[in-house]
Design a protein around this motif. Structure first.
Motif, PDB file in Angstrom:
ATOM      1  N   GLU A 153       0.351   6.369   8.855  1.00  0.00           N
ATOM      2  CA  GLU A 153       0.462   6.581   7.410  1.00  0.00           C
ATOM      3  C   GLU A 153      -0.389   7.769   6.975  1.00  0.00           C
ATOM      4  OE1 GLU A 153       2.311   4.760   5.314  1.00  0.00           O
ATOM      5  OE2 GLU A 153       2.672   2.829   6.275  1.00  0.00           O
ATOM      6  N   LEU A 187       0.761  11.259   5.420  1.00  0.00           N
ATOM      7  CA  LEU A 187       0.179  11.767   4.172  1.00  0.00           C
ATOM      8  C   LEU A 187      -0.205  13.238   4.309  1.00  0.00           C
ATOM      9  CD1 LEU A 187      -0.789  10.638   1.369  1.00  0.00           C
ATOM     10  CD2 LEU A 187      -3.051  10.418   2.395  1.00  0.00           C
ATOM     11  N   PRO A 190      -4.324  -1.149  -8.654  1.00  0.00           N
ATOM     12  CA  PRO A 190      -5.454  -1.934  -8.138  1.00  0.00           C
ATOM     13  C   PRO A 190      -5.022  -3.285  -7.574  1.00  0.00           C
ATOM     14  CG  PRO A 190      -6.083  -0.876 -10.186  1.00  0.00           C
ATOM     15  CD  PRO A 190      -4.600  -0.627 -10.022  1.00  0.00           C
ATOM     16  N   ALA A 191      -4.174  -4.006  -8.313  1.00  0.00           N
ATOM     17  CA  ALA A 191      -3.744  -5.321  -7.832  1.00  0.00           C
ATOM     18  C   ALA A 191      -2.955  -5.195  -6.529  1.00  0.00           C
ATOM     19  CB  ALA A 191      -2.905  -6.017  -8.902  1.00  0.00           C
ATOM     20  N   VAL A 214       1.952   2.146  -3.441  1.00  0.00           N
ATOM     21  CA  VAL A 214       0.853   2.752  -4.195  1.00  0.00           C
ATOM     22  C   VAL A 214       0.700   4.219  -3.780  1.00  0.00           C
ATOM     23  CG1 VAL A 214      -1.651   2.780  -4.512  1.00  0.00           C
ATOM     24  CG2 VAL A 214      -0.413   0.604  -4.583  1.00  0.00           C
ATOM     25  N   VAL A 215       0.694   4.441  -2.470  1.00  0.00           N
ATOM     26  CA  VAL A 215       0.490   5.790  -1.941  1.00  0.00           C
ATOM     27  C   VAL A 215       1.608   6.734  -2.390  1.00  0.00           C
ATOM     28  CG1 VAL A 215       0.522   7.113   0.218  1.00  0.00           C
ATOM     29  CG2 VAL A 215      -0.943   5.093   0.014  1.00  0.00           C
ATOM     30  N   HIS A 243       0.826  -1.208   0.000  1.00  0.00           N
ATOM     31  CA  HIS A 243       0.000   0.000   0.000  1.00  0.00           C
ATOM     32  C   HIS A 243       0.864   1.264   0.000  1.00  0.00           C
ATOM     33  CE1 HIS A 243      -3.947  -2.113   1.431  1.00  0.00           C
ATOM     34  NE2 HIS A 243      -3.461  -2.591   0.309  1.00  0.00           N
ATOM     35  N   VAL A 271      -3.240  -2.856  -4.221  1.00  0.00           N
ATOM     36  CA  VAL A 271      -4.166  -2.541  -3.124  1.00  0.00           C
ATOM     37  C   VAL A 271      -4.869  -3.822  -2.667  1.00  0.00           C
ATOM     38  CG1 VAL A 271      -6.327  -1.367  -2.526  1.00  0.00           C
ATOM     39  CG2 VAL A 271      -4.543  -0.137  -3.794  1.00  0.00           C
ATOM     40  N   LEU A 272      -5.381  -4.595  -3.615  1.00  0.00           N
ATOM     41  CA  LEU A 272      -6.213  -5.751  -3.264  1.00  0.00           C
ATOM     42  C   LEU A 272      -5.383  -6.907  -2.701  1.00  0.00           C
ATOM     43  CD1 LEU A 272      -8.704  -5.660  -6.266  1.00  0.00           C
ATOM     44  CD2 LEU A 272      -9.056  -4.816  -3.931  1.00  0.00           C
ATOM     45  N   VAL A 273      -4.196  -7.137  -3.237  1.00  0.00           N
ATOM     46  CA  VAL A 273      -3.365  -8.202  -2.675  1.00  0.00           C
ATOM     47  C   VAL A 273      -2.873  -7.794  -1.286  1.00  0.00           C
ATOM     48  CG1 VAL A 273      -1.262  -9.575  -2.964  1.00  0.00           C
ATOM     49  CG2 VAL A 273      -2.758  -9.167  -4.927  1.00  0.00           C
TER      50      VAL A 273
END
Lengths: 335, 335
Positions: free
Chosen positions: B158, B162, B118-119, B98-99, B95, B121-123
């Motif tokens: 986190e 941010l 997307p992958a 991604v962020v 994550h 985040v979901l994994v």
């Protein structure tokens, strides 16, 4: 009492009986939700509150509360679990909207549009963690097992769906796997944990079956009303799925039943080359002509009937009536 | 034995004693990790494996194992928890990348670059859920409480980070809050759960303090070596943080101690207007002239010493020696 799925005689089926049944419990659950969204980091309650306060039905925690009532449970140990269920659901929605790049949900701008993808990912993680804290606090390892397993299944279903994106030849069976995981697993777990709290392990399976079948029916109807003109009932706009190129059962059936020209159209649509209003109008025409929407509703009624049958062994009463009518509502809401 | 932080006489401090101490336990933990990454959805083990097999040190599960050894625990109930700790860490990294929009980690392309956001985040969600399943399986509500709380604190940290992004005037105190949450909380929990498994509740606080201070020291050194030429020791390239405009302690100190021209430079850098090689060379010059890197290492040694002091009450032996040397390694790795 033997109950079969039917249009209600005197009135349209409604969630109101279930809402009334659990109103006092839901007040407590709402207090937990508001309390546990708190954080010293202001962005967290701000972003989470946007979605949680944003007009959701809280159907999943309501199912936990109604199932407990069905079992005659009068305590409050399930309030934390019901809040945990809503937090899992909310975290999933936040991540879903990032994954799908959605900009509208329930008619409002999505959190990822307002605060950006990073914030949505991280606040989702926060709510997910909080949900586990709530479960731990409830003190039941069995409930934790059920809900943590459901969470893993949901994530698996989401990844499965991701790898099926824009595949116009998706098999109906695989589609049912996907919605069984990403939607129905949490419905099932939400109901099942009530049996844990009520110390009625023998009733876990029946409540699981009720929730799971209701979840599938619910999702199928959601998919179907995307192609009906009177959509919007559940805060969804007609054509959303179509414009995102989402594979749902109406598309699967219409593609399977279509001729070559139809199949070319659907391939183009799912691959993102047809998303205008005229394209959507043509899609609506195709799903009607192939009876794809009609049969999606029929499939939903099939699962709805199974949900109702799962309740057969429970005592008649207000709780059972409300849970049956919730199924009727779910499958009838597009009529 | 009273231990103070010092450069080792005969050899450079190393993680090797700790790795050796827990080698057999770690084999079991690795088996659990490989087993629980499995899924019928091939993308899940593929993506997760990229990161998990990707040269990480598995420092956090190692701390669980070493802490258990310190307490003389000889069972295997902590193997599931150690794997859960690694899964939480991996989910967080997925994550994070991604962020941050990162494209490299440990010298390899990140999962979000290879498989998309997307992958990732979901994994990440899947691994996070799996970690809770592992904890549930361990059977300890207390361990679940500690780790679910740590997860929520990490996510809060986190989000806090941010909202601090590109704020050049970030206070050192707030920065310490952020790394205490996003890095040190999991170090602390990883150590603390060993006391739960070993049924030594009175030792929870000391192990927590060891892990927490080690985590802060570890992060500060990570921040400092971004501005030293011999970076790369831990698989990180010098200048990564700088180019991303990340606020870390060297920047906070250099900004606070700089003149007007320096402050303008840092503001431009943090706001993304200076990320070239010449800019980085100038940044390295500034953090050296203001002793910002030197003092970041000094702060790290301060926390490292506190970590070592937290072990004072435990029996001397191979486990304690290894845990002390791990701190020495953490704070000395940039020399």
């Amino acid at each position: 009492m033997s109950v079969t799925l039917h249009r209600f005689a005197g009135h349209a089926p409604s969630l109101d009986p279930m809402i009334g049944l659990v109103a006092r419990d839901m007040d407590s659950v709402n207090d937990v939700i508001v309390d546990r969204m708190r954080s010293e980091i202001p962005l967290i309650p701000e972003l989470a509150g946007h979605l949680i306060a944003g007009g959701g039905k809280r159907l999943r925690p309501m199912l936990t509360l109604a199932s407990a009532r069905l079992l005659g449970y009068g305590g409050d140990r399930h309030h934390l679990l019901a809040a945990a269920v809503e937090f899992i659901h909310t975290a999933t929605l936040l991540h879903d909207d990032v994954v799908d790049g959605s900009d509208l949900r329930r008619g409002r701008r999505t959190a990822n549009i307002i605060w950006g993808n990073p914030a949505s990912v991280l606040v989702g993680d926060f709510l997910f963690s909080r949900s586990f804290e709530l479960m731990v606090e409830s003190g039941s390892l069995r409930a934790l097992e059920i809900l943590s397993n459901a969470s893993a299944v949901i994530a698996e279903g989401e990844v499965n769906q991701l790898t099926a994106v824009r595949r116009v030849d998706l098999a109906e069976e695989r589609y049912l796997d996907i919605i069984g995981a990403k939607t129905a697993a949490l419905f099932a777990a939400a109901c099942r944990v009530a049996a844990v709290v009520a110390d009625r392990p023998a009733d876990e399976a029946a409540l699981d079956a009720y929730g799971r079948n209701l979840g599938v029916a619910f999702q199928l109807v959601d998919d179907a009303i995307d192609y009906t003109s009177d959509a919007g009932t559940m805060g969804k706009d007609a054509g959303d799925d179509f414009r995102e190129g989402k594979m749902t059962l109406p598309v699967i059936l219409a593609y399977a039943r279509g001729d070559e020209a139809d199949r070319t159209f659907w391939r183009d649509a799912v691959e993102g080359r047809r998303s205008g209003d005229a394209d959507f109008a043509h899609a609506v025409d195709l799903v009607r002509r192939t009876r794809a929407v009609e049969d999606t509703f029929a499939r939903a009624r099939h699962y709805g009937q199974q949900a109702i049958d799962a309740l057969a062994a429970f005592d008649d009463g207000a709780a059972k009536d409300a849970m049956v009518e919730a199924v009727e509502f779910a499958v009838a809401r597009a009529y």
